[in-house]
Motif scaffolding. Structure first.
Motif: not given
Length: 340
Positions: A327-340
């Motif tokens: 979990l600590a290593a995961l790279a979060p995807i920002d909301e704009e990228a997920r909505a695109a």
């Protein structure tokens, strides 16, 4: 958190990669995370050359993307370097989705062992695959050092665990192993050329050799070594009973990145004999096993280890800790990228 794990290794394959992903997924879901596994069983596949038990999925990048779009993940992890993850990698890069990868398997060494293709040629592909990752998860410092030496610097520690509900020192010894002439020397894992199993089967230490597992080399080795007990695959409590019945666990592989079976054996109180290579050198201590370039010498030394010390050490490897590191290593995807 919604986590997408993309992998080319999944059921019905039996190996450390699958067991790791299954175990971490189980912990994450117990913690309330949603986990989507995108695996080869969803797609048309063909047998892997020289290893038909492994299926290679034929899938388009858009197909993976449709699954990711529907799930709308907060993070994406690509677990392997095969075609499913290559398709996911292409889609993530095109849509600016950050992702993490993992280096589970000494893929270059495996390819060289099975096909003769020089390992350094395969490293070019490994570098290409992992280079865009925000983090490359690896289980031991030896592997992280190797990745850095090959030009991959964004490495993170991701350890392994043991199902302590099954793998414990009071497991009932397996009836097919208990009572065999000792010392009983056990191997657990794939029966395949890259596992260097024949080095164990040809070793000369007195006692009985037992092999638990299956694979493409089993028929050949079973015919060549008729005195060895080949018992097929075991899982869970039955596998724990096999470890518990053995006097020493022998790990002859020189190409593993970790060796999950070693810490399972230790949790059952069974010491480990191995070569001084990546995996064993990162895991074993003088109290829990022995390493030597002469496998017979390693077996003899491991047999002097204390079972209680092995079990105490083995209990230190938990899937809960492994899941926290993941979990600590995961790279979060920002909301704009997920909505695109």
């Amino acid at each position: 958190m919604r986590i997408a794990i993309v992998t080319d290794a999944w059921e019905p394959q039996v190996n450390g990669v699958v067991r790791t992903l299954q175990s971490v997924r189980q912990v994450l879901e117990k913690q309330g995370h949603q986990v989507l596994v995108i695996s080869p069983d969803r797609f048309y596949s063909v047998p892997c050359p020289t290893y038909p038990e492994i299926r290679l999925a034929m899938v388009r990048s858009k197909t993976i993307g449709d699954l990711l779009d529907e799930f709308s993940p907060h993070a994406v992890h690509l677990a392997t370097e095969g075609p499913v993850c290559v398709a996911a990698r292409r889609w993530c890069l095109k849509h600016d989705f950050p992702f993490t990868t993992a280096y589970h398997t000494q893929f270059p060494d495996y390819v060289e062992a099975r096909s003769g293709v020089p390992a350094e040629w395969v490293w070019r592909y490994i570098r290409w695959f992992h280079e865009p990752a925000q983090a490359i998860l690896a289980s031991t410092e030896s592997i992280r050092t190797s990745l850095r030496a090959h030009g991959l610097s964004r490495v993170r520690h991701w350890g392994r665990g043991v199902d302590l509900a099954n793998f414990r020192p009071d497991a009932t010894p397996h009836p097919a192993i208990a009572g065999l002439p000792g010392p009983v020397q056990l191997y657990v894992g794939r029966v395949a050329v890259e596992k260097n199993l024949e080095a164990f089967l040809a070793s000369g230490h007195a006692g009985t050799k037992v092999v638990v597992g299956d694979g493409p080399a089993r028929a050949t080795l079973e015919a060549k070594y008729p005195d060895v007990r080949f018992l097929g695959s075991m899982f869970g409590a039955e596998l724990a009973s096999a470890y518990a019945a053995a006097d020493v666990f022998v790990f002859p592989s020189k190409t593993d990145t970790f060796g999950l079976v070693m810490i399972e054996a230790l949790a059952c109180g069974t010491p480990v004999a191995a070569y001084p290579v990546t995996g064993p050198v990162d895991i074993l201590t003088p109290q829990t096993g022995a390493m030597d370039d002469d496998l017979d010498a390693a077996i003899a030394a491991a047999l002097t280890c204390d079972s209680a010390a092995c079990a105490d050490y083995g209990r230190g490897f938990t899937w809960e800790a492994s899941a926290r590191q993941f979990l600590a290593a995961l790279a979060p995807i920002d909301e704009e990228a997920r909505a695109a």
